[in-house]
Design an enzyme around this catalytic site. Structure first.
Site, short mmCIF file in Angstrom:
data_model
loop_
_atom_site.label_atom_id
_atom_site.label_comp_id
_atom_site.label_asym_id
_atom_site.label_seq_id
_atom_site.Cartn_x
_atom_site.Cartn_y
_atom_site.Cartn_z
N LYS A 165 -62.36 -47.66 -35.44
CA LYS A 165 -63.09 -47.94 -34.20
C LYS A 165 -64.31 -47.04 -34.21
O LYS A 165 -64.19 -45.81 -34.27
CB LYS A 165 -62.19 -47.62 -33.00
CG LYS A 165 -62.90 -47.63 -31.64
CD LYS A 165 -61.88 -47.38 -30.53
CE LYS A 165 -62.53 -47.04 -29.20
NZ LYS A 165 -61.50 -46.66 -28.19
N ASP A 167 -67.34 -45.81 -32.17
CA ASP A 167 -67.90 -45.70 -30.82
C ASP A 167 -69.41 -45.49 -30.90
O ASP A 167 -69.97 -45.38 -31.99
CB ASP A 167 -67.19 -44.54 -30.10
CG ASP A 167 -67.08 -44.79 -28.60
OD1 ASP A 167 -67.90 -45.55 -28.05
OD2 ASP A 167 -66.18 -44.21 -27.97
N SER A 199 -68.09 -50.64 -31.01
CA SER A 199 -68.44 -50.51 -29.59
C SER A 199 -69.89 -50.92 -29.33
O SER A 199 -70.35 -50.86 -28.19
CB SER A 199 -68.21 -49.07 -29.13
OG SER A 199 -66.86 -48.70 -29.33
N ASP A 228 -64.81 -48.94 -20.42
CA ASP A 228 -63.45 -48.50 -20.78
C ASP A 228 -62.47 -48.87 -19.68
O ASP A 228 -62.76 -48.69 -18.49
CB ASP A 228 -63.40 -46.96 -20.90
CG ASP A 228 -64.03 -46.46 -22.18
OD1 ASP A 228 -64.55 -47.27 -22.97
OD2 ASP A 228 -64.01 -45.23 -22.37
#
Ligand SMILES: *[C@@H]1O[C@H](CO)[C@@H](O)[C@H](O)[C@H]1NC(C)=O
Ligand SMILES: *[C@@H]1O[C@H](CO)[C@@H](O)[C@H](O)[C@H]1NC(C)=O
Ligand SMILES: *[C@@H]1O[C@H](CO)[C@@H](O)[C@H](O)[C@H]1NC(C)=O
Ligand SMILES: *[C@@H]1O[C@H](CO)[C@@H](O)[C@H](O)[C@H]1NC(C)=O
Ligand SMILES: *[C@@H]1O[C@H](CO)[C@@H](O)[C@H](O)[C@H]1NC(C)=O
Ligand SMILES: *[C@@H]1O[C@H](CO)[C@@H](O)[C@H](O)[C@H]1NC(C)=O
Length: 415
Positions: A165, A167, A199, A228
């Site tokens: 992931k 960000d 993201s 989020d």
């Protein structure tokens, strides 16, 4: 952190990408992953950046937490239902890279290192995900991947990581258009298939623009495009509204290999009533969303565990066509997820977004859901599988829907 090296880093990435473009190489995402929405567990919503293992040894971001959750995914039956990723989120690192510029896991909280943890997770038949950031720092203030994209991709591959992931804190969104694709390219070059969660579009949306979802889908397996999730019904409701609005038609980009990510499952945390838990599960199934639980698997009530492991919900979510459901305009909120391309089946939800009062009585026919086979459909209640009847396109489905609740149905044509 001297400026000249920053500029060189950015320039190198641009140079690599322009070389690829000149050479006519397509940097496409063909890693064979996320053919259906990924399922698993991730630490962020429940455990945040809790790094205090002296005060909370069982709840701090440490190898013990991930090992424990991996054990429970297996022993509590989640793995058998398809939950396979154990995902580390922010705050796993040392504050400095080592002398060679390589990322290092916190030496006290991850004494055996990430490679060892990956082996542990793999031995249980599970996969390990990790977290980094496209900018100079992660959101929690740990070293970011800027100027180190290639090195970090290689490090993660060497450690046996299965998902990343990435960000976007502490970065410039104008860099993302080449930087997120560059990471996709570097991950591919490692030769290790790693699911890529970006993201990127979330930061584009925050800046008030509409992301180029087709482009994003050509580099990322899944991507966040909204705020989020928090442990509250308001947060879940806001996400459902954003996905209902579907600004930029992002639902159309979903399919095998690519899914929008409305963020973690919080069913089993503190914020949702049982009705609201059912709503999150039904809606995440209909939206073909990743099912990444961020909960304490040591303490899950039996009825909540049954929802998380509900076979029909998971079957709808994991439908091989990977079509993302959408909101249908109506006198009340209706959602429909086709589970074939020829009106042969689908899952649907009637949503009651009222904050007060009693159950709402609703009726709707299948035709208005796009289910038009004249022979009719076997209709079942989604959570229980209870048979409602064989309904023709013009027959009405009648449902009673609790406030902040959902009526979830599945229609199959199999003549
Ligand atoms: C890298 O990309 C190529 C071409 O798109 C694809 O065939 C290959 O499977 C990818 N490899 C990995 C490890 O993702
Ligand atoms: C840095 O790389 C060199 C050469 O590969 C290696 O010998 C050394 O152990 C590495 N240093 C650290 C801190 O990992
Ligand atoms: C959805 O669209 C409505 C109408 O345009 C807008 O008022 C609302 O803010 C949008 N919601 C979200 C979460 O983007
Ligand atoms: C989204 O799709 C609708 C039709 O379904 C179309 O009218 C609209 O122009 C599309 N919007 C974008 C931004 O692609
Ligand atoms: C829904 O109600 C209508 C009329 O109230 C009735 O004709 C119909 O059979 C009901 N549908 C089901 C599936 O029971
Ligand atoms: C309903 O299910 C039964 C039993 O599986 C099947 O024989 C029948 O063809 C189905 N009907 C429709 C309309 O799909």
């Amino acid at each position: 952190m001297d400026k000249p090296s920053r500029k060189t880093g950015a320039r190198t990435v641009r140079f690599v990408l322009s070389l690829l473009l000149v050479a006519g190489v397509t940097v496409a995402l063909e890693n064979g992953l996320a053919l259906t929405p990924p399922m698993g567990w991730v630490s962020w919503e429940r455990y945040r950046c809790n790094v205090d293992c002296d005060i909370e040894p069982d709840n701090c971001i440490s190898e013990n937490l991930y090992m424990k959750m991996a054990d429970l995914l297996v022993s509590e039956g989640y793995k058998d239902k398809g939950y396979e990723y154990v995902n580390i989120d922010d705050c796993w690192m040392e504050k400095q890279r080592d002398a060679n510029g390589t990322l290092v896991a916190d030496r006290e909280r991850f004494p055996h290192g990430i490679k060892w943890l990956a082996d542990y997770v793999h031995n249980l038949g599970l996969k390990l995900g990790i977290y980094e950031d496209f900018g100079t720092f992660t959101c929690g203030g740990y070293p970011g991947s800027k100027f180190y994209l290639q090195k970090d991709a290689e490090t993660f591959a060497a450690w046996g990581v299965d998902m990343l992931k990435l960000d976007g804190c502490y970065s410039d969104i104008s860099d993302m258009d080449y930087g997120y694709p560059a990471m996709s390219f570097f991950m591919n070059q490692t030769g290790r298939p790693m699911l890529y969660s970006c993201s990127w579009p979330a930061y584009v949306v925050f800046s008030g623009q509409i992301p180029d979802y087709k482009k994003i889908a050509s580099y990322c397996n899944i991507w966040r495009n909204y705020a989020d999730i928090q442990d509250s019904w308001d947060s879940v409701k806001g996400i459902i509204e954003f996905y209902g609005n579907d600004t930029g038609n992002f639902s159309l980009v979903a399919g095998p290999g690519n899914f929008n990510d409305p963020d973690m499952i919080i069913v089993g945390d503190y914020g949702l009533s049982y009705d609201q838990q059912r709503t999150q599960m039904a809606m995440w199934a209909i939206m073909a969303s990743p099912l990444l639980m961020s909960i304490d698997l040591r303490n899950v009530k039996p009825e909540t565990k049954a929802l998380l492991q509900n076979d029909n919900v998971i079957r709808v979510n994991q439908d091989a066509h990977g079509i993302q459901g959408h909101r249908i305009q109506g006198p009340f909120e209706v959602w429909m997820k086709p589970m074939s391309v020829d009106a042969k089946g689908g899952a649907f939800a009637f949503l009651n977004l009222n904050d007060g009062g009693g159950p709402m009585q609703v009726s709707m026919n299948l035709q208005d859901l796009g289910l038009t086979q004249a022979e009719g459909y076997n209709v079942t209640e989604g959570f229980t599988g209870q048979f409602i009847g064989v309904l023709k396109p013009h027959d009405l489905i009648n449902a009673s829907v609790d406030p902040s609740g959902v009526w979830f149905g599945i229609a199959y044509f199999d003549c």
